[in-house]
Every structure is written in C-alpha cells, then in structure tokens.
Design an enzyme around this catalytic site. Structure first.
Site, short mmCIF file in Angstrom:
data_model
loop_
_atom_site.label_atom_id
_atom_site.label_comp_id
_atom_site.label_asym_id
_atom_site.label_seq_id
_atom_site.Cartn_x
_atom_site.Cartn_y
_atom_site.Cartn_z
N ARG A 105 21.44 -21.89 37.97
CA ARG A 105 22.21 -22.55 36.92
C ARG A 105 22.26 -21.66 35.68
O ARG A 105 21.22 -21.29 35.15
CB ARG A 105 21.56 -23.89 36.58
CG ARG A 105 22.48 -24.76 35.73
CD ARG A 105 21.98 -26.16 35.72
NE ARG A 105 20.77 -26.27 34.92
CZ ARG A 105 20.49 -27.31 34.16
NH1 ARG A 105 21.30 -28.34 34.14
NH2 ARG A 105 19.39 -27.34 33.47
N THR A 109 26.33 -22.13 30.30
CA THR A 109 27.46 -22.95 30.77
C THR A 109 26.98 -24.14 31.60
O THR A 109 27.74 -25.08 31.83
CB THR A 109 28.41 -22.12 31.66
OG1 THR A 109 27.68 -21.75 32.84
CG2 THR A 109 28.91 -20.89 30.96
N ASP A 201 9.81 -32.12 42.39
CA ASP A 201 10.58 -30.93 42.75
C ASP A 201 10.29 -30.59 44.21
O ASP A 201 9.17 -30.21 44.57
CB ASP A 201 10.18 -29.76 41.83
CG ASP A 201 11.06 -28.54 42.09
OD1 ASP A 201 11.81 -28.15 41.19
OD2 ASP A 201 10.99 -27.98 43.21
N ASP A 204 8.87 -27.05 44.90
CA ASP A 204 7.47 -26.90 44.47
C ASP A 204 6.53 -27.65 45.41
O ASP A 204 5.46 -27.17 45.75
CB ASP A 204 7.30 -27.43 43.04
CG ASP A 204 7.83 -26.46 42.00
OD1 ASP A 204 8.00 -25.27 42.33
OD2 ASP A 204 8.09 -26.90 40.87
N1 URA Z 1 15.69 -31.16 42.76
C1 URA Z 1 14.44 -31.55 43.11
O1 URA Z 1 13.71 -30.81 43.75
N2 URA Z 1 14.02 -32.77 42.73
C2 URA Z 1 14.78 -33.61 42.02
O2 URA Z 1 14.33 -34.73 41.72
C3 URA Z 1 16.08 -33.20 41.68
C4 URA Z 1 16.51 -31.96 42.04
#
Ligand code: URA
Length: 210
Positions: A105, A109, A201, A204
């Site tokens: 990302r 922008t 995430d 992660d």
């Molecule tokens: N990406 C992720 O890994 N978790 C989220 O909650 C949103 C996007």
C-alpha cells in the site's frame, strides 16, 4: 452456479475457525489449522470444476468414470498471507498451476501498488482461484483481480477465510462476476483496517512475525 457470496457454515470449518481466532493459539497450531480449513474451503470453491469421463477398467468391468476436464486450474496467492491457504489447497490439487501477486500500500495515495506478478500461461482457459485469508477493505483483492483479468482470466473465484462486510461490498461493486467463498463474514473493519472480531494479522499469526 456459485452465488456471489458463499459462507461455508460446516461445523468442522466453524470449529477450526474459532480455534484460529483464539489469541492463545500458537503459530504452529494456527498454521496447521489454516492448512486443515483450506482443504474444506477448497472442496466448496471447486464445486464447479468441469468434468468429463474416461474409460476405466475396474477388476469387474469397464466403466466411463468421471474425471476433471480441461486445463489445470490456476491458484493465485496474494502475498504473503495467501500462501497459508495455497499450501493446503495444493495438498488436494497437487497438479494445479500456481501464481503469485505481490501488492503493497502506497502510504501517500493509500492505493495498492504491484511489486510482483507471476502467473501461469493461458489463464483464459483455466478456472482461476485467487486466495487471501482476509478480505478486509477489499483494496488488494480488487487490485489483484484487476491484474488477473488484464492477464486474460475470465473464470475467477476468490477464496478467503474471513471477510468484512466492507470488503464483500467493494468486491461486489468492482467484480460482481467473481464468486467469494469464505468461512465467515465478521462485524466490521476497525480504524486500522483490521477485521473485528477477526483473528488479528493473518500473516503475523501464520509466520510468527509479531
Ligand atoms: N489483514 C489481516 O491480516 N487481518 C485483518 O484483520 C485485516 C487484514
């Protein structure tokens, strides 16, 4: 025909997803669960693979037995979290062709920018299944599917583990021809773009990077 949104409410899927949501689940446990759940989701997303028949001799007689038809399907992983779903689907469909889309990302922008794109040839002749565990804002999913369409794909499915209503709507607006298969649609996105209640995430949790 798959609907635009299919939520796989099978008890095994829902049970495994609940374990994945649990913040005390280990990295190894999370990865194993994702692999298992991807088998069950793959079953649903491949329902419409074209079939033909071929002659098979059983020990008793010959039959015309159903087999998959056409070109090998293409699995496209959105890096990096898509690889967790990809590994499990390849257990079931080892001969699938595989591609990768890398997007980051742009902080100014906020638009997704492509940094990697490598996909199988003849996408126009294949069922294409694009995988990413989390359909959050939908920005990267929409951008990845834009790229796949530009590369010739016309028959695309999107497979995720969890979706936010915002992401589903964004996909519906941008790509109404691409059915989404997911284990759940959660409540909302928070201000940081995380799915709530979600599972955190996914990258992660899968790779132990936090
Ligand atoms: N990406 C992720 O890994 N978790 C989220 O909650 C949103 C996007």
């Amino acid at each position: 025909m798959l609907k635009h949104l299919t939520v796989v409410d099978h008890p095994l899927v829902q049970h495994k997803l609940s374990l994945m949501r649990d913040k005390t689940t280990s990295t190894a446990g999370f990865r194993q669960l994702l692999r298992e759940i991807s088998h069950l989701l793959a079953y649903e997303v491949t329902r419409e693979l074209p079939m033909t028949t071929r002659a098979v001799e059983t020990p008793l007689r010959e039959i015309e037995a159903p087999v998959l038809a056409g070109k090998k399907l293409a699995l496209i992983s959105i890096l990096r979290a898509g690889n967790g779903l990809l590994d499990g689907i390849l257990d079931l469909i080892p001969s699938a062709r595989v591609g990768f889309v890398g997007l980051y990302r742009d902080e100014e922008t906020l638009k997704p920018v492509q940094y990697y794109f490598k996909v199988p040839e003849e996408l126009q002749d294949r069922m294409v299944i694009c995988v990413d565990p989390m359909l959050a804002t939908g920005n990267s999913s929409v951008a990845a599917i834009d790229l796949l369409k530009k590369a010739g794909a016309t028959n695309i499915r999107f497979l995720c583990l969890l979706a936010a209503p915002e992401g589903v709507q964004r996909m519906q607006e941008a790509h109404p021809d691409v059915p989404i298969v997911t284990a759940a649609v959660d409540e909302k996105l928070n201000d940081q773009g995380y799915i709530v209640p979600g599972l955190g995430d996914a990258g992660d949790r899968m790779y132990g990077t936090k």
